[in-house]
Design a protein around this motif. Structure first.
Motif, mmCIF file in Angstrom:
data_model
loop_
_atom_site.group_PDB
_atom_site.id
_atom_site.type_symbol
_atom_site.label_atom_id
_atom_site.label_comp_id
_atom_site.label_asym_id
_atom_site.label_seq_id
_atom_site.Cartn_x
_atom_site.Cartn_y
_atom_site.Cartn_z
ATOM 1 N N ASN A 245 -59.505 34.059 -7.500
ATOM 2 C CA ASN A 245 -59.019 34.183 -6.127
ATOM 3 C C ASN A 245 -60.031 33.558 -5.177
ATOM 4 O O ASN A 245 -61.000 34.199 -4.778
ATOM 5 C CB ASN A 245 -58.797 35.658 -5.771
ATOM 6 N N PHE A 246 -59.786 32.308 -4.829
ATOM 7 C CA PHE A 246 -60.699 31.574 -3.960
ATOM 8 C C PHE A 246 -60.503 31.983 -2.502
ATOM 9 O O PHE A 246 -59.374 32.186 -2.052
ATOM 10 C CB PHE A 246 -60.473 30.064 -4.102
ATOM 11 N N ILE A 247 -61.613 32.110 -1.789
ATOM 12 C CA ILE A 247 -61.605 32.442 -0.357
ATOM 13 C C ILE A 247 -61.978 31.175 0.392
ATOM 14 O O ILE A 247 -63.105 30.671 0.265
ATOM 15 C CB ILE A 247 -62.631 33.552 -0.042
ATOM 16 N N GLU A 248 -61.035 30.644 1.174
ATOM 17 C CA GLU A 248 -61.331 29.416 1.920
ATOM 18 C C GLU A 248 -62.256 29.728 3.091
ATOM 19 O O GLU A 248 -62.025 30.673 3.850
ATOM 20 C CB GLU A 248 -60.037 28.779 2.425
ATOM 21 N N LEU A 249 -63.308 28.940 3.221
ATOM 22 C CA LEU A 249 -64.269 29.095 4.311
ATOM 23 C C LEU A 249 -64.077 27.951 5.311
ATOM 24 O O LEU A 249 -63.534 26.905 4.967
ATOM 25 C CB LEU A 249 -65.696 29.076 3.756
ATOM 26 N N MET A 250 -64.540 28.170 6.525
ATOM 27 C CA MET A 250 -64.461 27.116 7.538
ATOM 28 C C MET A 250 -65.460 26.018 7.177
ATOM 29 O O MET A 250 -66.582 26.315 6.775
ATOM 30 C CB MET A 250 -64.795 27.668 8.924
ATOM 31 N N PRO A 251 -65.083 24.727 7.330
ATOM 32 C CA PRO A 251 -66.014 23.647 6.990
ATOM 33 C C PRO A 251 -67.234 23.629 7.911
ATOM 34 O O PRO A 251 -67.174 24.113 9.046
ATOM 35 C CB PRO A 251 -65.175 22.373 7.165
ATOM 36 N N ILE A 252 -68.318 23.076 7.398
ATOM 37 C CA ILE A 252 -69.546 22.900 8.185
ATOM 38 C C ILE A 252 -69.885 21.412 8.202
ATOM 39 O O ILE A 252 -69.381 20.648 7.373
ATOM 40 C CB ILE A 252 -70.731 23.726 7.616
ATOM 41 N N THR A 253 -70.722 21.005 9.135
ATOM 42 C CA THR A 253 -71.180 19.619 9.185
ATOM 43 C C THR A 253 -72.691 19.608 8.994
ATOM 44 O O THR A 253 -73.417 20.288 9.722
ATOM 45 C CB THR A 253 -70.796 18.955 10.529
ATOM 46 N N GLN A 254 -73.139 18.852 7.988
ATOM 47 C CA GLN A 254 -74.559 18.764 7.704
ATOM 48 C C GLN A 254 -75.242 17.821 8.680
ATOM 49 O O GLN A 254 -74.590 17.048 9.375
ATOM 50 C CB GLN A 254 -74.781 18.318 6.253
ATOM 51 N N LYS A 255 -76.563 17.876 8.713
ATOM 52 C CA LYS A 255 -77.377 17.120 9.669
ATOM 53 C C LYS A 255 -77.034 15.627 9.681
ATOM 54 O O LYS A 255 -76.963 15.016 10.736
ATOM 55 C CB LYS A 255 -78.855 17.335 9.312
#
Length: 153
Positions: A69-79
């Motif tokens: 059961n995967f929990i989708e997370l909000m995307p992040i932007t790397q440096k």
């Protein structure tokens, strides 16, 4: 814009939540620790279902298949501007016996020479605070998001 997709594996004990992180292989990363670790992830095409490449990257970097059961997370932007999409999954994984695919890199940089290196050279479980120190600073946002989700269960 480059995008990546990955899996944040976690497990819980009575006192702590632990996060599974990988350390990149090769001479550039050899002596780097804090801020160098990552979730298992890799480049993906934005027009595809990103969970599938996330699972493929996990397999390539660990030798193990993950499902659940995967929990989708909000995307992040790397440096450097790369956008990372991630899914959390609660599952234990024994770190002995893991294996990574090999990749070819230019080394030394701009030398025209290439070497083969493991994409990942170490796999470890870290408790929350330690994981936040070890992981790429932008990816620490995935741990923060997941902890908010878990605390509201």
């Amino acid at each position: 814009m480059k995008i990546s997709a990955g899996i944040l594996l976690f497990k819980r004990s009575e006192e702590h939540t632990f996060y599974f992180l990988v350390h990149p292989g090769g001479p550039f990363w050899k002596n780097k620790d804090s801020g160098a670790w990552s979730i298992p992830k890799g480049e993906a095409e934005e027009d595809e279902s990103l969970l599938d490449p996330a699972k493929t990257e996990f397999l390539e970097e660990t030798g193990k298949v993950v499902n659940g059961n995967f929990i989708e997370l909000m995307p992040i932007t790397q440096k450097a501007g790369k956008k990372v999409f991630a899914w959390a999954l609660e599952q234990d994984l024994e770190t002995s016996g893991l294996s990574s695919n090999m990749i070819t890199i230019s080394w030394p940089p701009k030398s025209g020479k290439t070497i083969q290196i493991p994409e990942v050279d170490r796999w470890e479980w870290f408790y929350s605070e330690e994981a936040k120190q070890k992981i790429n600073p932008a990816q620490a946002g995935f741990i923060v998001q997941l902890e908010k989700i878990l605390s509201s269960e």
